[in-house]
Design a protein around this motif. Sequence first.
Motif, PDB file in Angstrom:
ATOM      1  N   TYR A   1     -52.527 -56.595 115.767  1.00  0.00           N
ATOM      2  CA  TYR A   1     -52.136 -54.964 115.009  1.00  0.00           C
ATOM      3  C   TYR A   1     -52.894 -54.492 115.504  1.00  0.00           C
ATOM      4  CZ  TYR A   1     -48.400 -57.289 112.051  1.00  0.00           C
ATOM      5  OH  TYR A   1     -47.330 -58.438 111.210  1.00  0.00           O
ATOM      6  N   THR A   2     -52.716 -52.835 115.889  1.00  0.00           N
ATOM      7  CA  THR A   2     -53.637 -52.306 116.512  1.00  0.00           C
ATOM      8  C   THR A   2     -53.151 -51.130 115.562  1.00  0.00           C
ATOM      9  OG1 THR A   2     -51.172 -50.776 117.754  1.00  0.00           O
ATOM     10  CG2 THR A   2     -52.605 -52.332 119.042  1.00  0.00           C
ATOM     11  N   ASP A   3     -53.642 -50.068 115.040  1.00  0.00           N
ATOM     12  CA  ASP A   3     -54.000 -49.311 114.773  1.00  0.00           C
ATOM     13  C   ASP A   3     -53.632 -47.643 114.494  1.00  0.00           C
ATOM     14  OD1 ASP A   3     -56.718 -49.496 114.256  1.00  0.00           O
ATOM     15  OD2 ASP A   3     -57.465 -47.807 115.999  1.00  0.00           O
ATOM     16  N   ASP A   4     -52.070 -47.801 115.315  1.00  0.00           N
ATOM     17  CA  ASP A   4     -50.983 -47.166 115.901  1.00  0.00           C
ATOM     18  C   ASP A   4     -49.822 -47.999 114.504  1.00  0.00           C
ATOM     19  OD1 ASP A   4     -51.588 -45.015 117.148  1.00  0.00           O
ATOM     20  OD2 ASP A   4     -51.605 -45.951 119.047  1.00  0.00           O
ATOM     21  N   ASP A   5     -49.613 -49.182 114.561  1.00  0.00           N
ATOM     22  CA  ASP A   5     -49.012 -50.153 113.805  1.00  0.00           C
ATOM     23  C   ASP A   5     -49.679 -49.808 112.138  1.00  0.00           C
ATOM     24  OD1 ASP A   5     -48.358 -51.390 116.432  1.00  0.00           O
ATOM     25  OD2 ASP A   5     -49.183 -53.244 116.851  1.00  0.00           O
ATOM     26  N   LEU A   6     -50.294 -50.077 112.233  1.00  0.00           N
ATOM     27  CA  LEU A   6     -51.036 -50.182 110.667  1.00  0.00           C
ATOM     28  C   LEU A   6     -50.678 -49.058 109.994  1.00  0.00           C
ATOM     29  CD1 LEU A   6     -54.339 -51.784 111.125  1.00  0.00           C
ATOM     30  CD2 LEU A   6     -52.354 -52.799 110.358  1.00  0.00           C
ATOM     31  N   ARG A   7     -50.668 -47.465 110.992  1.00  0.00           N
ATOM     32  CA  ARG A   7     -50.632 -46.388 110.171  1.00  0.00           C
ATOM     33  C   ARG A   7     -49.046 -46.060 110.470  1.00  0.00           C
ATOM     34  NH1 ARG A   7     -52.888 -44.354 114.552  1.00  0.00           N
ATOM     35  NH2 ARG A   7     -54.430 -44.008 113.926  1.00  0.00           N
ATOM     36  N   ARG A   8     -47.980 -46.493 111.627  1.00  0.00           N
ATOM     37  CA  ARG A   8     -46.708 -46.757 111.384  1.00  0.00           C
ATOM     38  C   ARG A   8     -46.332 -47.802 109.799  1.00  0.00           C
ATOM     39  NH1 ARG A   8     -47.068 -46.737 117.153  1.00  0.00           N
ATOM     40  NH2 ARG A   8     -46.119 -49.213 117.062  1.00  0.00           N
ATOM     41  N   GLY A   9     -46.831 -48.915 109.944  1.00  0.00           N
ATOM     42  CA  GLY A   9     -46.400 -49.028 109.404  1.00  0.00           C
ATOM     43  C   GLY A   9     -46.866 -48.649 106.873  1.00  0.00           C
ATOM     44  N   ARG A  10     -47.785 -47.824 107.447  1.00  0.00           N
ATOM     45  CA  ARG A  10     -48.183 -47.378 105.991  1.00  0.00           C
ATOM     46  C   ARG A  10     -47.152 -45.992 105.763  1.00  0.00           C
ATOM     47  NH1 ARG A  10     -53.599 -48.045 107.821  1.00  0.00           N
ATOM     48  NH2 ARG A  10     -53.360 -45.518 108.287  1.00  0.00           N
ATOM     49  N   GLU A  11     -46.953 -45.435 106.497  1.00  0.00           N
ATOM     50  CA  GLU A  11     -45.764 -44.233 107.005  1.00  0.00           C
ATOM     51  C   GLU A  11     -44.255 -44.908 106.231  1.00  0.00           C
ATOM     52  OE1 GLU A  11     -45.662 -42.695 110.673  1.00  0.00           O
ATOM     53  OE2 GLU A  11     -47.647 -41.569 110.564  1.00  0.00           O
TER      54      GLU A  11
END
Length: 293
Positions: free
Chosen positions: A283-293
């Motif tokens: 997972y990339t940082d963008d994927d993790l960020r979208r998951g938290r949103e």
Amino acid sequence: MITREEIANVLDHPVYDGDGNKIGDAKHVFFDDMTGRPEWVSVKTGMLGSNESFVPIRDAALVQDHLEVPYRKDMVKGAPSVDVDAGGHLSETEEHRLYDYYGINWDSVLSEAERTDDGRFAAGPGPAGTAGAAGAGGVAGAAGAAGMAGRQDAGDRTGMRGDDAMTRSEEQMHVGVERRESGRARLRKYVVTEEVQQTVPVTHEEVRVEREPITDANRGEALSGPEISEDEHEVTLHEERPVVETETVPVERVRMTTEEHIENETVRGRVRKERIEAETEEYTDDDLRRGRE
């Protein structure tokens, strides 16, 4: 072990014991409430087929057009009676009696299932046909096989949650030998004529003229005839000639035998093997960020 797909080939078909004796005809198959596996088969026995006896199906085998169980005919016919029409289920007491009768340990049956997250039982790694704590249920008669597919899916999903391992299989090549005719050999006797040569000594006689002078010793013989006359002496001459004749004599005995010679021959074939590889998804940082949103 009998699978769900084979139930249609079991119902209303003959049931035989291990000695080849027909016990009766299979009428109902009971499934375990928790695992969804086939657990019991009821066999209609008696001269007029008026009785139904229960026999475990866990070690049964489908052989051609009949079901074969590892229990003697008299043992199956003497099994504890069970009310087949009692709501399509076996009570825990009835199942206990049947297990005891067939010498199956109840605790070992329970150990063949493992509990899942929701408290239900799924088939474990033990022998086929386990029984859950609630006993066997789900009767399937000649017209009751239609509802199996849905329960099969549910059972598969439950089993998937309890086991996170894959089974890898492969084909193995087994090479044997077969004996076949490769040709024929025979003894044949025939006659040939050969020229042979052999040297033998032969003798013959030749005339040799010997002259001897007149002596006192032979004078009397010399003067015994006329003084002047004609005379003739004849000698027969002899000689040897080769004479050929043949004689048949045995010289040897001839027979045929066989002897085996071993040689290595390489056999090639194709086998299929399964391979299992692990794949990791990062997972990339963008994927993790979208998951938290």
